[in-house]
Design an enzyme around this catalytic site. Structure first.
Site, short mmCIF file in Angstrom:
data_model
loop_
_atom_site.label_atom_id
_atom_site.label_comp_id
_atom_site.label_asym_id
_atom_site.label_seq_id
_atom_site.Cartn_x
_atom_site.Cartn_y
_atom_site.Cartn_z
N ASP A 229 0.88 -1.17 0.00
CA ASP A 229 0.00 0.00 0.00
C ASP A 229 0.92 1.21 0.00
O ASP A 229 1.77 1.35 0.88
CB ASP A 229 -0.87 0.03 1.27
CG ASP A 229 -1.93 -1.06 1.28
OD1 ASP A 229 -2.06 -1.78 0.28
OD2 ASP A 229 -2.62 -1.20 2.30
N ASP A 384 -13.34 -3.88 -1.20
CA ASP A 384 -13.07 -3.47 0.18
C ASP A 384 -14.35 -3.59 1.02
O ASP A 384 -15.00 -2.58 1.29
CB ASP A 384 -12.58 -2.00 0.21
CG ASP A 384 -11.29 -1.81 -0.58
OD1 ASP A 384 -10.33 -2.52 -0.33
OD2 ASP A 384 -11.28 -0.93 -1.47
O1 1PR Z 1 -10.65 2.86 -5.07
O2 1PR Z 1 -9.77 2.30 -7.32
O3 1PR Z 1 -8.86 4.26 -6.06
O4 1PR Z 1 -8.35 1.95 -5.37
C1 1PR Z 1 -7.82 2.20 -4.11
C2 1PR Z 1 -7.16 0.93 -3.66
O5 1PR Z 1 -6.46 1.24 -2.45
C3 1PR Z 1 -8.12 -0.18 -3.35
O6 1PR Z 1 -7.62 -1.37 -3.90
C4 1PR Z 1 -8.15 -0.27 -1.82
O7 1PR Z 1 -8.20 -1.62 -1.40
C5 1PR Z 1 -6.83 0.32 -1.44
N1 1PR Z 1 -6.88 1.09 -0.17
C6 1PR Z 1 -7.47 2.28 0.00
N2 1PR Z 1 -7.29 2.68 1.28
C7 1PR Z 1 -6.58 1.75 1.90
C8 1PR Z 1 -6.13 1.78 3.30
O8 1PR Z 1 -5.54 0.83 3.81
N3 1PR Z 1 -6.40 2.88 3.98
N4 1PR Z 1 -5.61 -0.36 1.22
C9 1PR Z 1 -6.31 0.73 0.99
C10 1PR Z 1 -6.13 -1.53 1.20
C11 1PR Z 1 -5.78 -3.63 1.66
C12 1PR Z 1 -4.93 -4.72 1.32
C13 1PR Z 1 -3.92 -5.00 2.39
C14 1PR Z 1 -4.45 -6.30 2.91
C15 1PR Z 1 -3.45 -7.14 3.59
N5 1PR Z 1 -5.16 -2.39 1.54
O9 1PR Z 1 -4.48 -4.76 0.05
O10 1PR Z 1 -2.69 -4.95 1.82
O11 1PR Z 1 -5.55 -6.02 3.76
O12 1PR Z 1 -3.03 -6.55 4.76
P1 1PR Z 1 -2.53 -7.44 5.98
O13 1PR Z 1 -1.86 -8.63 5.41
O14 1PR Z 1 -1.55 -6.56 6.68
O15 1PR Z 1 -3.74 -7.75 6.80
P2 1PR Z 1 -9.47 2.91 -5.96
#
Ligand code: 1PR
Length: 529
Positions: A229, A384
């Protein structure tokens, strides 16, 4: 002189990067006459069979290509570059292929196995070949929905086979004309060695001994994906961050877990089967103006030779000067910078809301537009979801599950509400509907997160994952909550997902990727060693 046949219909940056990394330089085919001047020709076909053949025709490349091949001159076809050698394809009925190899290209049956066939599988090399002289039996990376069928008529072309529900031709060769269905440029060191054999040309020594042919079935591996991320921290630097339930700040500061390119390279060297970058604040910035993110992708793709996915901000956009950009423009920039797949989050939820109103596809969504140009396999949907508890399934029109993890007031059912803008806004769409409709619109894979589990280390949300995987015929990546090696075995035992993704445990070096793989191997789960 190595010549690359890039007919401008998709993403060939990966193959260019791989060739450069091996120390070879490339010449581009720019006009029909260049084909007959080539000393070694690489055709890394991308997109659909019909689009590729029509483009070759429109550019006047078909005749010189036929002449080049008829003369038996050195050729390496990759993916569509293999399929184009056949007579035709079920993907594009009525469009003739080059017709060099007898037979047609068929579609994998949509049945128990996900289509596309995506990931690392073995190849059974059935005879001696200079191309495979350095090959040590590693798994190689495939991504395709159509395959070349081995028949009695094309027997003298058959070089290697792979099994996926049925046996198909993973490599063909006659004289100096070779073609492979897998992607050597995305198959880590094994693929690069294979490419080097082709690029090295006449001086490549033949093996002294004939390799013994292994006739055992081949197996697709479960993929282990490292996710980064990425966002700008308060000092203005792009950093890899990680949230707890999507909250990436600690004591007010954005957590900084490392530099994106260095971390991606580390995961590649440690055996990650794919790398995913999520540009997590791109929903509010315009990715085409985010030069550092595009640079990260460029630099990573020069040194990481496994598939790269990038998500964040893929949607239509109007810039400060009032100029409009389509989601396809944003995706184009990501592909040009080295992405193999793009991932769509927020915009997919809005696409499903629109589809629900219209009741049909009309070609207007980003998913449809990007899949048409780059192929379904290049379009990932990042979901999400967050649990919404109910007392009975009748309380909601959404797909519910009876849960072993009851809600705060003892509710025994829940549905999985999709969110947009990184979990900031819940919408009236559930994860099962989202996945189903996105598959109809042309998505090739689902990246299934869980806001409830993200960063908790409590294990994957198996109920969510089972519900979504059972609803679609495309591959699903389980994400969020991995805390130990056992969690990976659990998700592969309890559900049919094709891949599992983790972030926090890899970034904090709590669990190395190789430890995950060693554990899965010991449990009899197929992995890429
Ligand atoms: O909506 O098309 O602009 O895409 C934004 C992207 O950014 C989406 O794929 C969304 O999942 C991601 N995103 C947005 N905000 C966050 C955040 O964390 N605040 N991250 C975010 C999402 C989720 C996973 C993470 C897993 C594994 N991250 O990909 O890496 O949950 O984590 P872990 O193993 O530590 O539990 P758009």
């Amino acid at each position: 002189m190595i010549s690359l046949l890039d007919y401008g219909a998709g993403n060939v940056r990966s193959i260019r990067n791989a060739i450069h990394s091996l120390g070879f330089s490339l010449t581009e085919i720019e006009k029909p006459a260049d084909i007959l001047k080539a000393e070694r020709l690489i055709f890394p076909g991308v997109g659909s069979f019909g689009a590729a053949m029509q483009r070759l025709h429109a550019l006047g490349y078909l005749e010189p290509l036929r002449e080049y091949l008829a003369a038996g001159r050195p050729y390496l076809g990759i993916c569509i570059g293999l399929q184009a050698l056949f007579e035709g394809s079920d993907e594009s009925p009525g469009v003739p292929g080059l017709g060099i190899i007898p037979g047609r290209i068929r579609r994998f049956d949509a049945g128990a196995l996900a289509v596309p066939h995506m990931g690392w599988n073995d190849v059974r090399v059935e005879r001696d070949s200079p191309l495979f002289a350095d090959y040590a039996g590693e798994k190689l990376y495939f991504v395709h929905s159509y395959y070349a069928e081995p028949t009695a008529e094309n027997r003298d072309w058959q070089l290697a086979k792979t099994d996926y529900g049925r046996s198909f031709l993973s490599a063909v060769e006659r004289g100096r004309i070779s073609a492979v269905q897998f992607h050597p440029e995305k198959s880590a060191s094994a693929g690069l060695r294979l490419l080097r054999r082709f690029l090295g040309g006449e001086d490549r020594p033949l093996p002294e001994t004939t390799p013994s042919v292994d006739r055992s079935p081949t197996h697709l591996a479960k993929r282990i994906i490292a996710c980064l991320d990425v966002r700008t921290n308060d000092a203005g630097d792009l950093v890899v961050t990680k949230g707890d339930q999507y909250d990436v700040r600690e004591a007010g500061e954005v957590r900084n877990l490392g530099k994106p390119v260095a971390l991606a390279q580390r995961y590649y060297e440690e055996g990650a089967d794919e790398i995913t970058f999520l540009n997590i604040t791109a929903f509010r910035d315009f990715p085409l103006e985010d030069q550092p993110m595009l640079e990260i992708l460029e630099r990573t793709s020069e040194r990481v030779f496994v598939p790269l996915t990038i998500g964040g901000g893929i949607r239509a956009f109007r810039d400060a000067r009032g100029k409009d950009y389509s989601a396809l423009d944003v995706a184009d920039a990501y592909f040009r910078s080295g992405a193999d797949k793009i991932s769509i989050g927020s915009d997919a939820v809005e696409a499903v809301e629109g589809y629900r109103q219209r009741g049909a596809k009309d070609g207007s969504t980003a998913i449809e537009q990007i899949a048409r140009v780059y192929g379904n396999q290049a379009v990932v949907i990042s979901i999400d979801p967050r649990r919404v508890y109910v007392r009975t399934p009748e309380e909601t029109p959404h797909y519910t599950v009876e849960t072993a993890v009851p809600g705060p007031d003892g509710e025994r059912y829940c549905w999985f509400q999709c969110t947009i803008k990184g979990g900031r806004e819940g919408r009236d769409v559930d994860a099962v509907e989202l996945a189903r409709v996105c598959e109809i619109l042309g998505a090739g894979e689902i990246l299934l997160n869980s806001i409830d589990r993200d960063g908790t280390g409590a294990g994957f949300d198996l109920e969510l994952i089972h519900a979504v995987r059972s609803a679609v015929g495309i591959p699903v990546i389980a994400s969020s909550g991995a805390g130990c090696v056992e969690h990976f075995a659990e998700v592969f035992d309890a559900t049919d997902v094709e891949a599992a993704l983790a972030a926090g445990i890899f970034h904090r070096r709590e669990v190395p990727i190789q430890a995950v793989k060693a554990y899965l191997l010991a449990r009899g789960i197929e992995i890429r060693a």
